[in-house]
Design an enzyme around this catalytic site. Structure first.
Site, PDB file in Angstrom:
ATOM      1  N   THR A 180     -10.544  15.094   2.740  1.00 51.37           N
ATOM      2  CA  THR A 180     -10.143  13.868   3.429  1.00 51.37           C
ATOM      3  C   THR A 180      -8.758  13.465   2.917  1.00 51.37           C
ATOM      4  OG1 THR A 180     -11.219  12.443   1.790  1.00 51.37           O
ATOM      5  CG2 THR A 180     -12.543  13.105   3.698  1.00 51.37           C
TER       6      THR A 180
ATOM      7  N   LYS B 175      -5.988  14.716  -3.332  1.00 52.33           N
ATOM      8  CA  LYS B 175      -5.446  14.477  -4.666  1.00 52.33           C
ATOM      9  C   LYS B 175      -5.995  13.209  -5.323  1.00 52.33           C
ATOM     10  CE  LYS B 175      -1.203  15.024  -2.831  1.00 52.33           C
ATOM     11  NZ  LYS B 175      -1.393  15.983  -1.725  1.00 52.33           N
TER      12      LYS B 175
ATOM     13  N   VAL C 112      -2.286  20.810  -6.174  1.00 51.58           N
ATOM     14  CA  VAL C 112      -0.959  20.986  -6.784  1.00 51.58           C
ATOM     15  C   VAL C 112      -0.312  22.265  -6.258  1.00 51.58           C
ATOM     16  CG1 VAL C 112       0.346  21.237  -8.933  1.00 51.58           C
ATOM     17  CG2 VAL C 112      -1.724  19.841  -8.899  1.00 51.58           C
TER      18      VAL C 112
ATOM     19  N   GLY D 299      -0.017  23.633  -3.209  1.00 44.80           N
ATOM     20  CA  GLY D 299      -0.575  24.397  -2.087  1.00 44.80           C
ATOM     21  C   GLY D 299      -1.149  25.727  -2.518  1.00 44.80           C
TER      22      GLY D 299
ATOM     23  N   GLY E 193       8.877  18.341  12.838  1.00 44.88           N
ATOM     24  CA  GLY E 193       7.515  18.225  12.329  1.00 44.88           C
ATOM     25  C   GLY E 193       7.406  18.513  10.840  1.00 44.88           C
TER      26      GLY E 193
ATOM     27  N   GLU F   1       6.945  13.514   8.290  1.00 45.21           N
ATOM     28  CA  GLU F   1       6.084  12.656   9.085  1.00 45.21           C
ATOM     29  C   GLU F   1       6.870  11.449   9.605  1.00 45.21           C
ATOM     30  OE1 GLU F   1       2.239  12.156   7.778  1.00 45.21           O
ATOM     31  OE2 GLU F   1       2.217  13.983   6.579  1.00 45.21           O
TER      32      GLU F   1
ATOM     33  N   LYS G 119       0.973  14.971  -7.829  1.00 47.50           N
ATOM     34  CA  LYS G 119       0.738  16.344  -8.301  1.00 47.50           C
ATOM     35  C   LYS G 119       1.042  16.458  -9.795  1.00 47.50           C
ATOM     36  CE  LYS G 119       1.609  18.091  -3.673  1.00 47.50           C
ATOM     37  NZ  LYS G 119       2.649  18.477  -2.704  1.00 47.50           N
TER      38      LYS G 119
END
Lengths: 319, 188
Positions: free
Chosen positions: A78, A107, A134, A136, A188, A191, A206
């Site tokens: 989420t 996170k 952290v 990806g 894109g 954001e 992170k």
């Protein structure tokens, strides 16, 4: 092979559902904010994703049904929330109280309530892993765990692809922040509300997670403990002056067992930290083997799902 | 009557050359009582201001002498005089300023550099014994009223980079400037 429940059906959650079978796992439940799909025998994941794409909801069951499903591993994907880290934290607590494992892409729980998460984990037969939070797809936490966090003196890196894209374009094109940000939004990469990325909050979360790991329980960090500065005050002229001197500016996050700091920093063009575009990089400073540089894709659905599923594979059997 | 203030600094730029600067000298002393004092006295006598003395008693050179490192501050014009006096006193001067500015670091300053007096900013940074400004580049593409950037190349004594950055940080904070600091990278 594990039975997985996925809570949260954004880009990461959907990619976990999509790629779980490829890793040999069954998806027994998927929940988004509207509803859930549950099948203890294993869901037909393609059908679930098609339905999500068509009507925006994964199924007719209640979201809570997914949390009660017979899974081995709960994947919490989420959106990251600050402060009490809800509802993610409650999802973690529920799974641990059932002696199930948790893999986080969110996170919030490990950045804002690390001590609480570790306490619940200690009382559970389940474990909590959070590689995806952290960097990806980059195996930062796995690497730290391999060496032992007590033998890592610091971790630093470029941990936000949006901010790095903006700085890279500003330096390459001689454009100012506002121009490049607008371009990034059109593409894109950024954001509509980019503040989480460009103000340094995402990178700081992170680094807070890294600091929590490096502190080995001696100290707990939250976002409030981090010194954070974003890239919004970096003009094109600063990047020009840096470039004249063989340098560039990167939004660098640093974590030790004592401190978390994020801000724009001057780095040589030849530094491993001078990554371009949306790439991320982390330098892990070891006590006995100098620095280890890890770079790769730090965001994106399949990239982050790859880290999630690597965690699922690391977890020990529950029975 | 006090003297008019203007006379204390008649040449704001031209007078800068002989402001006191920090120097490091390394000496080798015989291991005898009074040797250290006899080495320090000439420095004070010649107008040098002692900043620190590192007396490595446990370490003896192959020739049986004790190395001593002295940090001092004096106007550049007097530095040679101090060295000459030491040598005349029979003191073995091994190195003068050899390691004084062993490290270089580059820092960016962003903001209203012109309005906050960039010349004063440089002077303030240089007033610290930890740093000298070796190079300054300024970019103000929007004109003096707009946000500008400056690149400062600092020379610092080995190990004093943090101190030098601290001064830059302090001056920047006081003037509402934004300092983009260099990253001290993982040693390799």
């Amino acid at each position: 092979m594990s039975r997985i429940a996925v809570v949260g059906c954004g880009a990461v959650g959907r990619s976990v559902v999509d790629l779980a079978g490829d890793h040999g796992h069954d998806v027994v439940a998927v929940a988004d904010s509207q509803g859930a799909a549950v099948d203890p025998a294993g869901l037909e994941t393609r059908a679930v994703l098609e339905r999500k794409a068509a009507d925006g909801a994964v199924g007719d069951a209640a979201p809570a049904d997914a949390l009660a499903a017979p899974y081995d591993v709960l994947v919490e994907a989420t959106p990251t929330t600050l402060g009490d880290a809800e509802p993610g934290f409650s999802h973690v607590a529920r799974a641990l109280s059932r002696d199930r494992h948790v893999v986080l892409a969110n996170k919030g729980p490990v950045a804002e309530r690390y001590g609480d998460v570790r306490e619940l984990e200690a009382a559970s037969r389940g474990s909590v892993l959070f590689e995806a939070t952290v960097g990806g797809a980059i195996p930062v936490l796995g690497t730290i765990d391999d060496y032992g966090p007590e033998r890592i003196t610091a971790a630093r890196g470029v941990l936000n692809g949006t901010a790095n894209f903006v700085l890279t374009r500003m330096a390459a094109e001689g454009l100012d922040y506002e121009h490049v940000l607008a371009e990034a939004q059109d593409m894109g990469v950024a954001e509509a509300d980019p503040s989480f990325d460009v103000e340094g909050t995402d990178a700081a979360l992170k680094c807070v997670i890294l600091a929590n790991v490096l502190a080995c329980g001696e100290r707990e960090f939250t976002l409030d403990d981090a010194t954070v500065e974003g890239i919004t005050r970096v003009p094109g002229s600063a990047l020009d002056l840096a470039a004249e001197d063989g340098r560039t500016v990167r939004l660098v996050g640093e974590a030790t067992a004592d401190e978390v700091r994020v801000g724009p920093r001057l780095v040589p063009d030849t530094s491993p930290l001078a990554v371009s575009g949306t790439r991320n990089v982390v330098q892990v400073e070891t006590a006995h083997a100098d620095g280890i540089d890890l770079s790769g894709r730090g965001a994106g659905g399949p990239e982050t799902a790859t880290a999630v599923l690597a965690d699922v594979g690391r977890l020990p059997p529950l029975d | 009557m006090t003297e008019p203030e203007a006379e204390t600094d008649p040449e704001p730029d031209g007078g800068r050359d002989d402001r006191p600067q920090a120097h490091t000298i390394r000496l080798e002393l015989a291991d005898e009582p009074g040797e250290l004092l006899s080495a320090l006295e000439p420095i004070a006598d010649e107008g040098g201001n002692l900043l620190s003395i590192f007396h490595e008693r446990g370490h003896i050179t192959p020739r049986g002498r004790i190395p001593v490192e002295v940090d001092l501050e004096c106007p550049p014009s007097r530095f040679e005089g101090i060295l000459e006096r030491l040598r005349n006193e029979g003191i073995n001067v091994v190195d003068a300023d050899a390691e004084r500015y062993g490290e270089h670091l580059t820092v960016l300053l962003v903001g209203d550099l012109v309005g906050t007096d960039i010349s004063d900013t440089v002077t303030r940074v240089e007033s610290s014994p930890a740093a000298t400004v070796e190079d300054l580049s300024l970019s103000a593409p929007g004109g003096p009223a707009e946000q500008a950037s400056a690149r400062l190349r600092l020379a610092t004594r080995a190990g004093a980079a943090d101190e030098a950055l601290g001064i830059v940080r302090t001056v920047a904070a006081e003037k509402g400037l934004h300092a983009i600091e260099p990253l001290t990278e993982v040693s390799r």
